[in-house]
Design a protein around this motif. Structure first.
Motif, PDB file in Angstrom:
ATOM      1  N   LYS A  65       0.852  -1.189   0.000  1.00  0.00           N
ATOM      2  CA  LYS A  65       0.000   0.000   0.000  1.00  0.00           C
ATOM      3  C   LYS A  65       0.887   1.239   0.000  1.00  0.00           C
ATOM      4  N   LEU A  66       0.570   2.178  -0.872  1.00  0.00           N
ATOM      5  CA  LEU A  66       1.305   3.438  -0.933  1.00  0.00           C
ATOM      6  C   LEU A  66       0.749   4.400   0.112  1.00  0.00           C
ATOM      7  N   ASN A  67       1.473   5.485   0.352  1.00  0.00           N
ATOM      8  CA  ASN A  67       0.977   6.507   1.268  1.00  0.00           C
ATOM      9  C   ASN A  67      -0.289   7.141   0.702  1.00  0.00           C
ATOM     10  N   ALA A  68      -1.164   7.557   1.589  1.00  0.00           N
ATOM     11  CA  ALA A  68      -2.409   8.213   1.168  1.00  0.00           C
ATOM     12  C   ALA A  68      -2.094   9.529   0.463  1.00  0.00           C
ATOM     13  N   PHE A  69      -2.916   9.889  -0.509  1.00  0.00           N
ATOM     14  CA  PHE A  69      -2.742  11.159  -1.199  1.00  0.00           C
ATOM     15  C   PHE A  69      -3.072  12.334  -0.285  1.00  0.00           C
ATOM     16  N   ASP A  70      -3.985  12.137   0.636  1.00  0.00           N
ATOM     17  CA  ASP A  70      -4.256  13.127   1.685  1.00  0.00           C
ATOM     18  C   ASP A  70      -4.814  12.378   2.880  1.00  0.00           C
ATOM     19  N   GLY A  71      -5.009  13.037   3.984  1.00  0.00           N
ATOM     20  CA  GLY A  71      -5.480  12.375   5.197  1.00  0.00           C
ATOM     21  C   GLY A  71      -6.983  12.334   5.347  1.00  0.00           C
ATOM     22  N   ASN A  72      -7.717  12.700   4.294  1.00  0.00           N
ATOM     23  CA  ASN A  72      -9.166  12.787   4.393  1.00  0.00           C
ATOM     24  C   ASN A  72      -9.842  11.457   4.094  1.00  0.00           C
ATOM     25  N   ILE A  73     -10.846  11.129   4.883  1.00  0.00           N
ATOM     26  CA  ILE A  73     -11.673   9.958   4.632  1.00  0.00           C
ATOM     27  C   ILE A  73     -12.680  10.331   3.543  1.00  0.00           C
ATOM     28  N   PRO A  74     -12.862   9.475   2.526  1.00  0.00           N
ATOM     29  CA  PRO A  74     -13.880   9.769   1.511  1.00  0.00           C
ATOM     30  C   PRO A  74     -15.265   9.932   2.156  1.00  0.00           C
ATOM     31  N   THR A  75     -15.969  10.982   1.793  1.00  0.00           N
ATOM     32  CA  THR A  75     -17.293  11.272   2.343  1.00  0.00           C
ATOM     33  C   THR A  75     -18.278  11.471   1.196  1.00  0.00           C
ATOM     34  N   PRO A  76     -19.584  11.359   1.484  1.00  0.00           N
ATOM     35  CA  PRO A  76     -20.570  11.592   0.434  1.00  0.00           C
ATOM     36  C   PRO A  76     -20.351  12.949  -0.238  1.00  0.00           C
ATOM     37  N   GLY A  77     -20.355  12.920  -1.561  1.00  0.00           N
ATOM     38  CA  GLY A  77     -20.123  14.132  -2.338  1.00  0.00           C
ATOM     39  C   GLY A  77     -18.682  14.319  -2.778  1.00  0.00           C
ATOM     40  N   SER A  78     -17.753  13.577  -2.182  1.00  0.00           N
ATOM     41  CA  SER A  78     -16.343  13.675  -2.596  1.00  0.00           C
ATOM     42  C   SER A  78     -16.194  13.162  -4.017  1.00  0.00           C
ATOM     43  N   GLU A  79     -15.362  13.857  -4.797  1.00  0.00           N
ATOM     44  CA  GLU A  79     -15.079  13.441  -6.168  1.00  0.00           C
ATOM     45  C   GLU A  79     -13.576  13.280  -6.344  1.00  0.00           C
ATOM     46  N   TYR A  80     -13.204  12.238  -7.060  1.00  0.00           N
ATOM     47  CA  TYR A  80     -11.795  11.940  -7.291  1.00  0.00           C
ATOM     48  C   TYR A  80     -11.570  11.606  -8.756  1.00  0.00           C
ATOM     49  N   GLU A  81     -10.598  12.263  -9.377  1.00  0.00           N
ATOM     50  CA  GLU A  81     -10.118  11.893 -10.708  1.00  0.00           C
ATOM     51  C   GLU A  81      -8.973  10.914 -10.458  1.00  0.00           C
ATOM     52  N   ILE A  82      -9.164   9.645 -10.830  1.00  0.00           N
ATOM     53  CA  ILE A  82      -8.147   8.635 -10.548  1.00  0.00           C
ATOM     54  C   ILE A  82      -7.600   8.066 -11.860  1.00  0.00           C
ATOM     55  N   THR A  83      -6.287   7.811 -11.863  1.00  0.00           N
ATOM     56  CA  THR A  83      -5.599   7.410 -13.087  1.00  0.00           C
ATOM     57  C   THR A  83      -4.547   6.354 -12.795  1.00  0.00           C
ATOM     58  N   ILE A  84      -4.383   5.416 -13.736  1.00  0.00           N
ATOM     59  CA  ILE A  84      -3.260   4.481 -13.749  1.00  0.00           C
ATOM     60  C   ILE A  84      -2.575   4.643 -15.096  1.00  0.00           C
ATOM     61  N   LYS A  85      -1.256   4.891 -15.075  1.00  0.00           N
ATOM     62  CA  LYS A  85      -0.461   5.002 -16.302  1.00  0.00           C
ATOM     63  C   LYS A  85       0.590   3.909 -16.296  1.00  0.00           C
TER      64      LYS A  85
END
Length: 144
Positions: free
Chosen positions: A68-88
Motif C-alpha cells: 500500500k502506498l501513502n495516502a494522497f491526503d489524510g481525508n476519509i472519503p465522504t458523500p459528495g467527494s469526487e476523485y479523478e483517478i488514473t493508472i499510467k
C-alpha cells in the motif's frame, strides 16, 4: 489488452457512501486475472490499483504480496467527494494519480505475463458512481 501495452486509464469517482471500516474500497484496477462474477476463490493475481482503501485514497499493488502506498491526503472519503483517478503504464513503470497528484513511479518488472484486465470496482459498504472513464492505449512500435 496485451501485457506489453503502454496505456493510461482514468475515471471520475463520485462517492455517495463510504462506511467507517477497513472493509470498504473503490477504485480503478488493472490485473492479470479475473474470475467468475461473485466467486473470489483462487484470485491471487497481481494488480495495480488506486482509490479508496483503509479510510483514505491511495495507490496499492500486488506483486506476490500486497503493498500500500501513502495516502494522497489524510481525508476519509465522504458523500459528495469526487476523485479523478488514473493508472499510467510505460514499460514496467506504473504511476497512479488522484486529482492530478502523481505517486512515485513504481517499477514492477514482470508484473503481468499475457493479458491485462482493466476495470472499476466498489466493495462492501461503499456506493460510488464512475463517469468519464477512458482507456488510451499506445500502439506505437519501435522500428530500427
Amino acid at each position: 489488452m496485451p501485457a506489453s501495452a503502454n496505456f493510461e486509464i482514468n475515471t471520475k469517482a463520485t462517492v455517495h457512501k463510504f462506511g467507517a471500516n477497513n472493509q470498504v474500497s473503490f477504485g480503478l484496477m488493472v490485473r492479470d486475472e479475473i474470475g467468475e462474477h461473485r466467486n473470489s476463490s483462487g484470485h491471487e493475481s497481481n494488480y495495480v490499483a488506486v482509490g479508496g482503501l483503509d479510510q483514505s485514497v491511495k495507490g496499492f499493488y500486488k506483486h506476490g504480496t500486497q503493498t500500500k502506498l501513502n495516502a494522497f491526503d489524510g481525508n476519509i472519503p465522504t458523500p459528495g467527494s469526487e476523485y479523478e483517478i488514473t493508472i499510467k503504464k510505460a514499460g514496467d513503470t506504473y504511476v497512479v494519480s488522484v486529482n492530478g497528484e502523481d505517486s512515485e513511479p513504481l517499477v514492477l518488472e514482470s508484473l503481468f505475463s499475457d493479458e491485462i484486465f482493466a476495470g472499476i470496482f466498489v466493495a462492501r459498504d461503499a456506493e460510488v458512481t464512475f463517469s468519464d472513464t477512458e482507456i488510451k492505449v499506445d500502439n506505437r512500435k519501435v522500428e530500427s
